[in-house]
Design a protein around this motif. Structure first.
Motif, short mmCIF file in Angstrom:
data_model
loop_
_atom_site.label_atom_id
_atom_site.label_comp_id
_atom_site.label_asym_id
_atom_site.label_seq_id
_atom_site.Cartn_x
_atom_site.Cartn_y
_atom_site.Cartn_z
N ILE A 181 -10.19 -5.10 -27.70
CA ILE A 181 -9.79 -6.42 -27.21
C ILE A 181 -10.06 -6.48 -25.73
O ILE A 181 -10.28 -5.45 -25.07
N LEU A 182 -10.04 -7.69 -25.16
CA LEU A 182 -10.13 -7.83 -23.71
C LEU A 182 -8.83 -7.33 -23.09
O LEU A 182 -7.73 -7.62 -23.60
N ASN A 183 -8.94 -6.60 -22.01
CA ASN A 183 -7.75 -6.18 -21.29
C ASN A 183 -7.07 -7.43 -20.72
O ASN A 183 -7.68 -8.15 -19.92
N PRO A 184 -5.84 -7.71 -21.13
CA PRO A 184 -5.20 -8.94 -20.64
C PRO A 184 -5.02 -8.97 -19.13
O PRO A 184 -4.92 -10.04 -18.54
N ASP A 185 -4.99 -7.79 -18.49
CA ASP A 185 -4.84 -7.72 -17.03
C ASP A 185 -6.18 -7.75 -16.31
O ASP A 185 -6.22 -8.01 -15.11
N GLU A 186 -7.25 -7.43 -17.02
CA GLU A 186 -8.58 -7.41 -16.42
C GLU A 186 -9.58 -7.75 -17.52
O GLU A 186 -10.11 -6.87 -18.20
#
Length: 560
Positions: free
Chosen positions: A181-186
């Protein structure tokens, strides 16, 4: 006195600077730097090529010292342990340059008179050249042709530069069976989906390329051969990509190991590579060599898989000094791989083995200027090194190290959204070159400080007592005035390493009545002494010589 001496070493060396250059050294530039040292310091430097790799690159050895260098205690300094770790090459050659730049000072000149340094600047020259190639990717193997997927074909599925930017990054594929998944922080970075947190994968992630041989695996059999750091004998594993057909199958490994096995004067090895037992020292295990060797047990009768308690204590002390001198903190955990060099140097070579990458992405605290992202320690740690790097690079104003994701048509994923991009090769393991000089200065200071901890033999408290029947009792103490033990405990179990020899050299009709005329001593801890005594019949003068090539030798004269 010793602490003051080490402090002066450090102050001198941190002031030195490397040759001005704008990037890491390719093979040609490295050879120029080596030849420049030999030309400018002929009284201290000898250079030679131990062997040429299959790719035609030289494996250089720089010997630094005076006189009979092979008869003096020595440290081996090794760079290029892994091809993608360019910094290791710079730290090794930088050590030689900075040490010799201070050779006219009293302290360094005295050090070079007393000890020897064997510098191997780059053990992976075929691999490091990939940094300078038209298509740049992280490579660790040499030029040997290998069939890594064992399908009977050679180099049929290597990397493909799909976006033509000259750098192999990654592809991400939107897919219902995705693992990331996409890193929610980056969001520029991807992390594995964690089902325990209710995360469902959206992307498949692969190195940039095409499945050329259509076996379902990407880039698994390219033009990359055997890794120096997988080809050593300790914990060697067959059939791993990069391991070679058997241990020490490669010319560079054989040439280096042959030299080191003949270098009985080496008491420590410093490797600049991915493993790090300087930030996090080794721990003594239970059994398996954790204590002193048992009497009567055949050496090698049981495999040693952990450092001994005595050696681990020495590693802890050296580690503390390393952190103080280099100022390094927050080192990521590092595990040694199969057939790696640093573990070979301790378990099979029997010397103190210290290893460090020298640099890792510094930890940056979250602040309000982070573009609104919650880049806390969770995404700034080892769980997502890319996010950690991007945050640090942003704080330092570093750009052009990340390829923004852009869509492409990919033949292996028709009808799916595929994007190419991601972190550039090499940047997670190597700092911008502008930082290298300072890092090399601090690590040079550390190696010099380590030399100040060397085992050093002395003979003290010499006493003679005249007895009846023309007998004289002689007693003395053989002292290790250094900080490191005279031998590692794993080395003490080996018949191959040279122990301290004590030799009573009589003359004329003198006769040693009691005590062994020639004897060897096991490992003598730093600051410890072994007391010896003899009864000698006769008169006149005799000498007692004690020492080894890795501790130095001392001779005392005795009048009976």
């Amino acid at each position: 006195m010793k602490r003051c001496l080490l402090s002066s070493f450090i102050a001198l060396l941190i002031g030195g600077s490397l040759h001005a250059q704008g990037d890491y050294s390719d093979g040609r530039r490295l050879a120029q730097r080596i030849n420049a040292l030999a030309k400018s310091h002929p009284q201290y430097v000898k250079t030679r090529s131990l062997v040429k790799t299959l790719g035609g690159a030289d494996i250089w050895l720089i010997t630094i010292g005076t006189g009979q260098t092979e008869q003096k205690p020595a440290i081996a300094v090794v760079g290029g342990v892994e091809g993608k770790h360019l910094l290791g090459v710079e730290l090794a050659i930088g050590f030689a340059e900075k040490l010799l730049a201070s050779a006219q000072t009293d302290s360094i000149r005295r050090l070079l008179d007393e000890q020897t340094f064997y510098v191997f600047p780059n053990m992976s020259p075929d691999a490091t050249e990939q940094y300078f190639a038209a298509v740049q990717y992280e490579r660790n193997g040499n030029a040997r042709q290998t069939d890594d997927d064992r399908d009977g074909k050679i180099a049929e599925d290597g990397y493909d530069d799909l976006d033509g930017d000259g750098k192999i990054t990654f592809i991400r594929v939107e897919d219902a069976t995705g693992t990331h998944i996409l890193n929610p922080d980056e969001p520029r970075s991807l992390i594995p989906a964690d089902l325990a947190k209710g995360q469902v994968g959206r992307f498949l992630v692969f190195p940039e390329g095409i499945d050329n041989d259509k076996d379902g695996t990407f880039n698994e059999d390219g033009e990359e051969g055997v890794h120096f750091n997988k080809n050593a004998t300790y914990n060697y594993r067959n059939f791993l990509p990069g391991a070679g057909e058997h241990a020490v199958s490669e010319a560079e490994n054989r040439a280096m190991f042959d030299f080191l096995y003949d270098a009985f004067n080496v008491y420590a090895v410093v490797a600049f590579g991915p493993y790090n037992n300087l930030s996090s020292p080794e721990q003594a295990g239970r059994g398996d060599g954790a204590g002193p060797p048992q009497q009567g047990r055949r050496p090698g009768g049981r495999k040693i898989t952990s450092w001994s308690s005595q050696d681990a204590k020495a590693n802890a002390f050296v580690s503390e000094q390393y952190r103080k001198i280099t100022g390094t903190t927050d080192a990521p955990k590092a595990t040694a791989g199969e057939g790696n060099f640093a573990e070979w140097a301790y378990y099979h070579y029997g010397r103190f083995s210290f290893s460090t990458p020298g640099w890792w992405v510094p930890r940056v605290k979250a602040d309000s200027a982070s573009r609104g992202r919650n880049l806390d320690n969770a995404s700034n740690g080892s769980n997502d090194p890319v996010a950690a790097y991007l945050k640090w690079a942003e704080s330092e104003g570093i750009s052009n190290t990340f390829a923004e994701w852009k869509p492409i048509e990919h033949p292996d994923f028709p009808g799916k959204r595929v994007e190419v991009g991601g972190i550039h090769p090499f940047v997670l393991n190597n700092p911008p070159h502008t930082l290298v000089d300072d890092i090399a200065s601090k690590h040079t200071a550390f190696v010099v400080a380590l030399a100040g901890m060397a085992p050093k033999l002395d003979v003290v408290d010499l006493k003679t007592e005249k007895l009846d029947n023309n007998l004289t009792r002689i007693s003395l103490k053989v002292l290790n005035s250094g900080l490191l033990p005279s031998l590692t405990q794993v080395g003490e179990r080996s018949y191959f390493l040279k122990q301290i020899t004590v030799n009573v050299k009589t003359t004329g009709s003198q006769n040693v009545v009691s005590g062994r005329k020639i004897q060897t001593l096991g490992a003598v801890a730093g600051g410890q002494a072994v007391e010896l005594s003899w009864l000698v019949q006769g008169s006149g003068k005799l000498s007692i010589e004690a020492g080894s090539v890795s501790t130095g030798k001392k001779t005392v004269e005795v009048t009976l």
